[in-house]
Scaffold this motif. Structure first.
Motif, mmCIF file in Angstrom:
data_model
loop_
_atom_site.group_PDB
_atom_site.id
_atom_site.type_symbol
_atom_site.label_atom_id
_atom_site.label_comp_id
_atom_site.label_asym_id
_atom_site.label_seq_id
_atom_site.Cartn_x
_atom_site.Cartn_y
_atom_site.Cartn_z
ATOM 1 N N ILE A 1 39.613 52.181 3.787
ATOM 2 C CA ILE A 1 39.858 50.739 3.750
ATOM 3 C C ILE A 1 38.670 50.016 3.135
ATOM 4 O O ILE A 1 38.843 49.092 2.322
ATOM 5 C CB ILE A 1 40.134 50.215 5.171
ATOM 6 C CG1 ILE A 1 41.444 50.802 5.704
ATOM 7 C CG2 ILE A 1 40.198 48.687 5.188
ATOM 8 C CD1 ILE A 1 41.601 50.665 7.202
ATOM 9 N N LEU A 2 37.459 50.428 3.501
ATOM 10 C CA LEU A 2 36.270 49.800 2.927
ATOM 11 C C LEU A 2 36.155 50.123 1.442
ATOM 12 O O LEU A 2 35.751 49.274 0.642
ATOM 13 C CB LEU A 2 35.024 50.256 3.688
ATOM 14 C CG LEU A 2 34.988 49.849 5.168
ATOM 15 C CD1 LEU A 2 33.705 50.345 5.835
ATOM 16 C CD2 LEU A 2 35.124 48.336 5.333
ATOM 17 N N MET A 3 36.532 51.361 1.050
ATOM 18 C CA MET A 3 36.591 51.694 -0.368
ATOM 19 C C MET A 3 37.635 50.827 -1.070
ATOM 20 O O MET A 3 37.437 50.374 -2.208
ATOM 21 C CB MET A 3 36.922 53.166 -0.570
ATOM 22 C CG MET A 3 36.891 53.606 -2.028
ATOM 23 S SD MET A 3 37.636 55.224 -2.336
ATOM 24 C CE MET A 3 39.386 54.847 -2.160
ATOM 25 N N HIS A 4 38.744 50.587 -0.386
ATOM 26 C CA HIS A 4 39.799 49.718 -0.917
ATOM 27 C C HIS A 4 39.254 48.314 -1.154
ATOM 28 O O HIS A 4 39.540 47.689 -2.183
ATOM 29 C CB HIS A 4 40.968 49.699 0.066
ATOM 30 C CG HIS A 4 41.954 48.599 -0.165
ATOM 31 N ND1 HIS A 4 41.883 47.386 0.488
ATOM 32 C CD2 HIS A 4 43.045 48.517 -0.965
ATOM 33 C CE1 HIS A 4 42.872 46.611 0.094
ATOM 34 N NE2 HIS A 4 43.598 47.273 -0.790
ATOM 35 N N ASP A 5 38.452 47.800 -0.228
ATOM 36 C CA ASP A 5 37.808 46.504 -0.438
ATOM 37 C C ASP A 5 36.896 46.548 -1.660
ATOM 38 O O ASP A 5 36.859 45.613 -2.463
ATOM 39 C CB ASP A 5 37.008 46.107 0.808
ATOM 40 C CG ASP A 5 37.686 45.008 1.602
ATOM 41 O OD1 ASP A 5 38.936 44.934 1.562
ATOM 42 O OD2 ASP A 5 36.989 44.205 2.261
ATOM 43 N N ALA A 6 36.155 47.652 -1.785
ATOM 44 C CA ALA A 6 35.274 47.798 -2.948
ATOM 45 C C ALA A 6 36.089 47.852 -4.235
ATOM 46 O O ALA A 6 35.648 47.363 -5.281
ATOM 47 C CB ALA A 6 34.426 49.059 -2.800
ATOM 48 N N ALA A 7 37.291 48.446 -4.176
ATOM 49 C CA ALA A 7 38.160 48.497 -5.356
ATOM 50 C C ALA A 7 38.538 47.097 -5.804
ATOM 51 O O ALA A 7 38.745 46.846 -6.996
ATOM 52 C CB ALA A 7 39.413 49.318 -5.054
ATOM 53 N N HIS A 8 38.629 46.167 -4.847
ATOM 54 C CA HIS A 8 38.899 44.760 -5.164
ATOM 55 C C HIS A 8 37.609 43.962 -5.355
ATOM 56 O O HIS A 8 37.648 42.736 -5.425
ATOM 57 C CB HIS A 8 39.728 44.119 -4.046
ATOM 58 C CG HIS A 8 41.152 44.576 -4.017
ATOM 59 N ND1 HIS A 8 42.090 44.141 -4.919
ATOM 60 C CD2 HIS A 8 41.803 45.441 -3.185
ATOM 61 C CE1 HIS A 8 43.266 44.699 -4.647
ATOM 62 N NE2 HIS A 8 43.114 45.497 -3.608
ATOM 63 N N ARG A 9 36.483 44.675 -5.383
ATOM 64 C CA ARG A 9 35.154 44.071 -5.540
ATOM 65 C C ARG A 9 34.879 43.050 -4.423
ATOM 66 O O ARG A 9 34.287 41.988 -4.671
ATOM 67 C CB ARG A 9 35.023 43.437 -6.919
ATOM 68 C CG ARG A 9 35.130 44.462 -8.046
ATOM 69 C CD ARG A 9 35.029 43.825 -9.430
ATOM 70 N NE ARG A 9 34.972 44.855 -10.468
ATOM 71 C CZ ARG A 9 36.027 45.459 -11.010
ATOM 72 N NH1 ARG A 9 37.242 45.115 -10.605
ATOM 73 N NH2 ARG A 9 35.899 46.380 -11.930
ATOM 74 N N ALA A 10 35.321 43.383 -3.219
ATOM 75 C CA ALA A 10 35.206 42.461 -2.089
ATOM 76 C C ALA A 10 34.341 42.989 -0.956
ATOM 77 O O ALA A 10 34.113 42.288 0.029
ATOM 78 C CB ALA A 10 36.598 42.136 -1.541
ATOM 79 N N LEU A 11 33.831 44.219 -1.059
ATOM 80 C CA LEU A 11 33.041 44.775 0.026
ATOM 81 C C LEU A 11 31.639 44.175 0.060
ATOM 82 O O LEU A 11 31.132 43.821 1.131
ATOM 83 C CB LEU A 11 32.959 46.307 -0.106
ATOM 84 C CG LEU A 11 32.243 47.059 1.009
ATOM 85 C CD1 LEU A 11 32.875 46.777 2.363
ATOM 86 C CD2 LEU A 11 32.227 48.560 0.719
ATOM 87 N N PHE A 12 31.026 44.054 -1.117
ATOM 88 C CA PHE A 12 29.696 43.457 -1.249
ATOM 89 C C PHE A 12 29.730 42.375 -2.321
ATOM 90 O O PHE A 12 30.498 42.463 -3.279
ATOM 91 C CB PHE A 12 28.659 44.508 -1.644
ATOM 92 C CG PHE A 12 28.340 45.512 -0.574
ATOM 93 C CD1 PHE A 12 27.333 45.281 0.350
ATOM 94 C CD2 PHE A 12 29.061 46.692 -0.498
ATOM 95 C CE1 PHE A 12 27.039 46.202 1.338
ATOM 96 C CE2 PHE A 12 28.774 47.624 0.482
ATOM 97 C CZ PHE A 12 27.762 47.386 1.407
ATOM 98 N N ALA A 13 28.874 41.386 -2.163
ATOM 99 C CA ALA A 13 28.731 40.360 -3.201
ATOM 100 C C ALA A 13 27.997 40.936 -4.409
ATOM 101 O O ALA A 13 28.302 40.611 -5.556
ATOM 102 C CB ALA A 13 27.986 39.145 -2.658
ATOM 103 N N ASN A 14 27.043 41.810 -4.139
ATOM 104 C CA ASN A 14 26.281 42.448 -5.204
ATOM 105 C C ASN A 14 27.108 43.559 -5.840
ATOM 106 O O ASN A 14 27.562 44.479 -5.156
ATOM 107 C CB ASN A 14 24.977 43.016 -4.622
ATOM 108 C CG ASN A 14 24.101 43.670 -5.671
ATOM 109 O OD1 ASN A 14 24.342 44.798 -6.083
ATOM 110 N ND2 ASN A 14 23.079 42.952 -6.103
#
Length: 316
Positions: A67-80
């Motif tokens: 799920i966290l990788m999924h957020d990263a796929a949407h560029r939403a896990l980190f601001a950087n």
């Protein structure tokens, strides 16, 4: 996206879509801390019951990493951006044999064509509803490791093929949807670190019992349940309030089945770049706007299972 402008004002979307490096670090740390606490539970009280509980918690946190990788796929896990890509790939994706970048390409097609003929995930929801017997056979294959071992075997074979032929992957859809990487080199590096850490703090067999075994058993169960809850027995249409489902989850369900707000899937489809931890706020906003009766909602996962096993003329 059209759905954003359709249901929300720009001034409502901006604060919801704001990324946070601090929250990104917290979520990743929370995931691994939960895994560590589960291992401590077993090491302090080693028995069959705590072994099973530990396995289930870790399997659910492996879904949490997905799920966290999924957020990263949407560029939403980190601001950087660098943190988002590196941590999303190495710390979230590789430990569960997944590839952030191939998943991103595939998954964005799912958002663009949800529940239509062009949706690469439509194959997952198309068979539903099914009979109880059919559904429980699937879960039995998952919990006994048949699904997981088969997926890992295919991944190993595809990885060897890719070493000689870049066009050798038979099914990029299956690889991406089950969070699989096209190569095993980077996942091997991440899993070597996990193996060493588990051996140092526990025993040499911990990686096999508390990482690989959950990955091919309980992880498969919760991934299937997640897929079912999100789109099974929903409309095959472009109605974004009916072609996806949000399922309410209590704290126990969030621990064992639905970590990191994955149950708020309808809200994620409405504004896909909102970080997972802000999805409950999107849900509250939709309710305040009076959309509750128009949204595809389930009170719990048992209600979902009952809904997707309703009899129909074409599924006997």
């Amino acid at each position: 996206m059209v759905s954003e402008r359709k249901y929300f004002l720009s001034r409502e979307i901006r604060p919801l879509a704001e990324r946070s490096d601090l929250m990104g670090f917290f979520l990743v740390l929370h995931c691994y801390t939960t895994i560590g606490l589960a291992l401590i539970l077993f090491s302090v009280w080693p028995n069959v019951f705590t072994f099973c509980v530990t396995l289930m918690i870790i399997g659910s946190r492996q879904l949490g990493l997905a799920i966290l990788m999924h957020d990263a796929a949407h560029r939403a896990l980190f601001a950087n951006t660098t943190l988002n890509e590196k941590i999303g790939f190495w710390v979230c994706g590789c430990p569960i044999l997944a590839d952030l970048f191939s998943y991103r390409h595939y998954h964005l097609m799912h958002h663009k064509h949800t529940q239509t003929d062009k949706d690469p995930d439509r194959v997952l929801s198309k068979p539903f509803p099914v009979t109880n017997q059919s559904l429980w056979r699937k879960f039995f294959r998952d919990i006994t490791g048949q699904t997981g071992f088969n997926a890992v075997f295919k991944q190993v074979m595809n990885s060897f093929k890719l070493a000689f032929d870049r066009d050798a992957i038979d099914s990029s859809q299956e690889q991406a949807q089950t969070f699989k990487s096209n190569s095993l080199f980077q996942p091997l590096i991440s899993n070597t670190f996990i193996f060493i850490i588990m051996w140092y703090f526990g025993a040499w067999w911990w990686w096999f019992a508390f990482w690989f075994l959950p990955l091919v058993t309980w992880f498969q169960v919760v991934v299937r349940l997640r897929n079912i809850a999100e789109h099974a027995a929903t409309e095959f249409s472009t109605n974004e309030l009916k072609n996806v489902r949000t399922t309410y989850a209590n704290p126990i369900m969030r621990l064992f089945l639905a970590p990191y707000w994955v149950n708020y899937h309808l809200e994620h489809h409405l504004i896909m770049h909102v970080p997972c931890w802000r999805l409950p706020k999107v849900h509250e906003l939709m309710l305040k706007k009076g959309y509750a009766e128009k949204m595809k909602l389930a009170k719990n996962y048992l209600e979902v299972l009952r809904e997707v096993t309703k009899k129909s003329p074409s599924h006997t």
